[in-house]
Design a protein around this motif. Structure first.
Motif, PDB file in Angstrom:
ATOM      1  N   ALA A   1       0.843  -1.211   0.000  1.00  0.00           N
ATOM      2  CA  ALA A   1       0.000   0.000   0.000  1.00  0.00           C
ATOM      3  C   ALA A   1       0.875   1.257   0.000  1.00  0.00           C
ATOM      4  N   TYR A   2       0.424   2.263  -0.758  1.00  0.00           N
ATOM      5  CA  TYR A   2       1.085   3.562  -0.844  1.00  0.00           C
ATOM      6  C   TYR A   2      -0.014   4.613  -0.798  1.00  0.00           C
ATOM      7  N   LYS A   3       0.240   5.722  -0.078  1.00  0.00           N
ATOM      8  CA  LYS A   3      -0.796   6.756   0.006  1.00  0.00           C
ATOM      9  C   LYS A   3      -0.165   8.130   0.147  1.00  0.00           C
ATOM     10  N   ASP A   4      -1.032   9.141   0.197  1.00  0.00           N
ATOM     11  CA  ASP A   4      -0.633  10.539   0.391  1.00  0.00           C
ATOM     12  C   ASP A   4       0.183  11.105  -0.765  1.00  0.00           C
ATOM     13  N   GLY A   5       0.068  10.495  -1.954  1.00  0.00           N
ATOM     14  CA  GLY A   5       0.806  10.977  -3.104  1.00  0.00           C
ATOM     15  C   GLY A   5      -0.043  11.834  -4.024  1.00  0.00           C
ATOM     16  N   LYS A   6       0.567  12.218  -5.102  1.00  0.00           N
ATOM     17  CA  LYS A   6      -0.096  12.982  -6.166  1.00  0.00           C
ATOM     18  C   LYS A   6       0.142  12.246  -7.482  1.00  0.00           C
ATOM     19  N   ILE A   7      -0.818  12.371  -8.402  1.00  0.00           N
ATOM     20  CA  ILE A   7      -0.666  11.806  -9.738  1.00  0.00           C
ATOM     21  C   ILE A   7      -1.189  12.814 -10.748  1.00  0.00           C
ATOM     22  N   TRP A   8      -0.461  12.934 -11.846  1.00  0.00           N
ATOM     23  CA  TRP A   8      -0.804  13.867 -12.909  1.00  0.00           C
ATOM     24  C   TRP A   8      -1.365  13.083 -14.086  1.00  0.00           C
ATOM     25  N   GLN A   9      -2.484  13.512 -14.618  1.00  0.00           N
ATOM     26  CA  GLN A   9      -3.070  12.892 -15.802  1.00  0.00           C
ATOM     27  C   GLN A   9      -2.725  13.762 -17.004  1.00  0.00           C
ATOM     28  N   PRO A  10      -1.774  13.302 -17.850  1.00  0.00           N
ATOM     29  CA  PRO A  10      -1.327  14.129 -18.974  1.00  0.00           C
ATOM     30  C   PRO A  10      -2.444  14.539 -19.935  1.00  0.00           C
ATOM     31  N   SER A  11      -3.432  13.673 -20.163  1.00  0.00           N
ATOM     32  CA  SER A  11      -4.472  13.998 -21.142  1.00  0.00           C
ATOM     33  C   SER A  11      -5.367  15.157 -20.707  1.00  0.00           C
ATOM     34  N   THR A  12      -5.453  15.390 -19.391  1.00  0.00           N
ATOM     35  CA  THR A  12      -6.288  16.488 -18.895  1.00  0.00           C
ATOM     36  C   THR A  12      -5.479  17.590 -18.227  1.00  0.00           C
ATOM     37  N   GLY A  13      -4.240  17.293 -17.861  1.00  0.00           N
ATOM     38  CA  GLY A  13      -3.410  18.254 -17.146  1.00  0.00           C
ATOM     39  C   GLY A  13      -3.763  18.376 -15.678  1.00  0.00           C
TER      40      GLY A  13
END
Length: 128
Positions: free
Chosen positions: A83-95
């Protein structure tokens, strides 16, 4: 000298877990999003886990993309047990950047991101 060698070997044995790679480290293939998918290189960044776009593809194969080399996952805090949490992820198709968490199960990585009540997810497959 023998006492020094014994102490050095013992120190390395106890330090080995600190040098062990996190099981999520490696290269992961995303699902198709807006006709494209990518290979994501995941590795430690300090005490957290981060991922960078290593290669980009469309239906015809590899493509050149301005997104190669850009961070896509950052600040993922390992929780143990895959398990991993408290992160951020960027979706390139929407920015858009989402609050994110990940769950590792063998060679499958489930990635989820939310902005407020709106959540999206993908299942990534280990490439190497």
């Amino acid at each position: 000298m023998k006492r020094f060698m014994t102490a050095a070997v013992a120190a390395l044995a106890f330090a080995a877990p600190a040098f062990a790679a996190d099981p999520v480290e490696g290269t992961w293939q995303t699902q198709v999003d807006d006709g494209h998918y990518a290979y994501i290189a995941i590795k430690p960044c300090g005490a957290q886990i981060c991922g960078t776009i290593a290669k980009a593809f469309d239906a015809n194969g590899p493509i050149k993309s301005e997104n190669i080399g850009k961070p896509i996952v950052w600040d993922m805090a390992p929780q143990g047990g895959g398990a991993y949490k408290d992160g951020k992820i960027w979706q390139p198709s929407t920015g858009k950047v989402y609050n994110s968490k990940m769950t590792l199960s063998g060679n499958t990585l489930t990635v989820k991101g939310c902005v407020g009540p709106i959540c999206k997810g993908q299942t990534w497959t280990r490439v190497q």
